[in-house]
Motif scaffolding. Structure first.
Motif, PDB file in Angstrom:
ATOM      1  N   ARG A  16       0.852  -1.201   0.000  1.00  0.00           N
ATOM      2  CA  ARG A  16       0.000   0.000   0.000  1.00  0.00           C
ATOM      3  C   ARG A  16       0.887   1.250   0.000  1.00  0.00           C
ATOM      4  O   ARG A  16       2.127   1.151  -0.004  1.00  0.00           O
ATOM      5  N   GLY A  17       0.244   2.411   0.000  1.00  0.00           N
ATOM      6  CA  GLY A  17       0.942   3.682   0.221  1.00  0.00           C
ATOM      7  C   GLY A  17       1.959   4.039  -0.847  1.00  0.00           C
ATOM      8  O   GLY A  17       1.781   3.765  -2.041  1.00  0.00           O
ATOM      9  N   ILE A  18       3.054   4.648  -0.399  1.00  0.00           N
ATOM     10  CA  ILE A  18       4.085   5.145  -1.312  1.00  0.00           C
ATOM     11  C   ILE A  18       4.724   3.990  -2.098  1.00  0.00           C
ATOM     12  O   ILE A  18       4.958   4.107  -3.302  1.00  0.00           O
ATOM     13  N   GLY A  19       4.979   2.878  -1.421  1.00  0.00           N
ATOM     14  CA  GLY A  19       5.607   1.728  -2.093  1.00  0.00           C
ATOM     15  C   GLY A  19       4.747   1.226  -3.242  1.00  0.00           C
ATOM     16  O   GLY A  19       5.253   0.933  -4.334  1.00  0.00           O
ATOM     17  N   LYS A  20       3.447   1.143  -3.007  1.00  0.00           N
ATOM     18  CA  LYS A  20       2.522   0.693  -4.057  1.00  0.00           C
ATOM     19  C   LYS A  20       2.534   1.675  -5.234  1.00  0.00           C
ATOM     20  O   LYS A  20       2.566   1.259  -6.399  1.00  0.00           O
ATOM     21  N   ALA A  21       2.502   2.969  -4.928  1.00  0.00           N
ATOM     22  CA  ALA A  21       2.516   3.978  -6.006  1.00  0.00           C
ATOM     23  C   ALA A  21       3.794   3.863  -6.835  1.00  0.00           C
ATOM     24  O   ALA A  21       3.769   4.000  -8.062  1.00  0.00           O
ATOM     25  N   ILE A  22       4.912   3.590  -6.162  1.00  0.00           N
ATOM     26  CA  ILE A  22       6.187   3.424  -6.877  1.00  0.00           C
ATOM     27  C   ILE A  22       6.122   2.176  -7.773  1.00  0.00           C
ATOM     28  O   ILE A  22       6.543   2.202  -8.930  1.00  0.00           O
ATOM     29  N   ALA A  23       5.559   1.106  -7.235  1.00  0.00           N
ATOM     30  CA  ALA A  23       5.444  -0.133  -8.015  1.00  0.00           C
ATOM     31  C   ALA A  23       4.617   0.106  -9.281  1.00  0.00           C
ATOM     32  O   ALA A  23       4.997  -0.312 -10.379  1.00  0.00           O
ATOM     33  N   LEU A  24       3.489   0.786  -9.120  1.00  0.00           N
ATOM     34  CA  LEU A  24       2.614   1.040 -10.280  1.00  0.00           C
ATOM     35  C   LEU A  24       3.293   1.957 -11.289  1.00  0.00           C
ATOM     36  O   LEU A  24       3.208   1.742 -12.500  1.00  0.00           O
ATOM     37  N   LYS A  25       3.984   2.976 -10.798  1.00  0.00           N
ATOM     38  CA  LYS A  25       4.668   3.915 -11.703  1.00  0.00           C
ATOM     39  C   LYS A  25       5.760   3.192 -12.488  1.00  0.00           C
ATOM     40  O   LYS A  25       5.871   3.348 -13.709  1.00  0.00           O
TER      41      LYS A  25
END
Ligand code: NAI
Length: 248
Positions: A16-25
């Motif tokens: 979740r959170g920042i890590g998830k956003a990085i993964a998606l990006k």
């Protein structure tokens, strides 16, 4: 062709959170994604599916980043499953905030172990792989308070300052092998971590930010993409602030 086509990114604490956003990006730019979190529960499975829907290989691994042995085991498994590890994002982190004189030894140890030792664990396990590949990008998630300090967060600030020293030392030790290491220092980012704060405290934070808003996980993910990609091929040992200017 995306900026990260053919690369494998390993991101810790990314359900979740920042890590998830990085993964998606990173996935949206063609990277295959291995991520870890404490549990691969429904939330983490949903994250894995969201990443895979972008057309890349995606797999979540249950692993406690604070545990040295577990980290080496999971990195070995990820290397087997994906064939390479080109990008490492040390993102897993926790807070246990209280004033210094009220802080227990357990609160200090937990935050230093999960936030800082975890990054050592993953760099220690991934560096030999990156050295054999003669390249890699390591990104440590620091924080604006790792540079400035913060009352009520001596454990967290110390752990995030440690991330900077660790990244700089890594950059110096491994630079000759084509491995870069940098930090992102996010400011006030709207995630579950900051949702724990009261409305009042969140309002006070926003008032101190020149851009007058909290950041989004995507704001941080854009900086991570830059540091992971060849766009930053001559950037190493640096701390990039992503905080709406609140560090000035
Ligand atoms: P979050 O609490 O939403 O997500 C953190 C993730 O790390 C969770 O999925 C959690 O399960 C995982 N995690 C915790 N301990 C772990 C362990 N031992 N092993 C593996 N995974 C573990 O937090 P958020 O906001 O997404 O933060 C991500 C990183 O960014 C953290 O390192 C945090 O300190 C840092 N950061 C966050 C800021 C913010 O304002 N949200 C500001 C500056 C830095």
């Amino acid at each position: 062709m995306g900026l990260l086509s053919g690369k494998t990114a390993l991101i810790t604490g990314a359900a979740r959170g920042i890590g998830k956003a990085i993964a998606l990006k990173m996935a949206s730019e063609g990277a295959n994604i291995a991520f870890t979190d404490l549990k691969i529960d429904e939330l983490a499975q949903a994250t894995e599916a969201e990443i895979a829907a972008l057309g890349v290989k995606a797999k979540g691994y249950a692993s406690n980043a604070a545990n040295f042995e577990e980290t080496h085991t999971v990195v070995e498994q990820i290397h087997k499953d994906f064939g390479s590890i080109d990008i490492l994002v040390n993102n897993a982190g926790i807070t246990k905030d209280t004033l210094m004189l009220r802080m227990t030894e357990a609160q200090w140890d937990a935050v230093l172990t999960v936030n800082l030792k975890s990054a050592f664990n993953f760099i220690h396990a991934c560096a030999p792989i990156m050295m054999r590949q003669r390249g890699g990008s390591i990104i440590n998630m620091s924080s604006v308070v790792g540079v400035s300090g913060n009352a009520g967060q001596c454990n967290y600030s110390a752990s995030k300052a440690g991330m900077i020293g660790l990244a700089k030392s890594t950059a110096k030790e491994l630079g000759s092998r084509g491995i870069r290491a940098n930090c992102i220092a996010p400011g006030f980012i709207l995630t579950d971590m900051t949702a724990q704060l009261s409305e009042e405290v969140r309002k006070q934070w926003a008032e101190q930010i020149p851009l007058r808003r909290g950041g989004t996980p995507e704001d941080v993910a854009n900086v991570a993409l830059f540091l992971a990609s060849d766009l930053s091929s001559y950037v190493s040992g640096q701390v990039i602030h992503c905080c709406g200017g609140m560090n000035m």
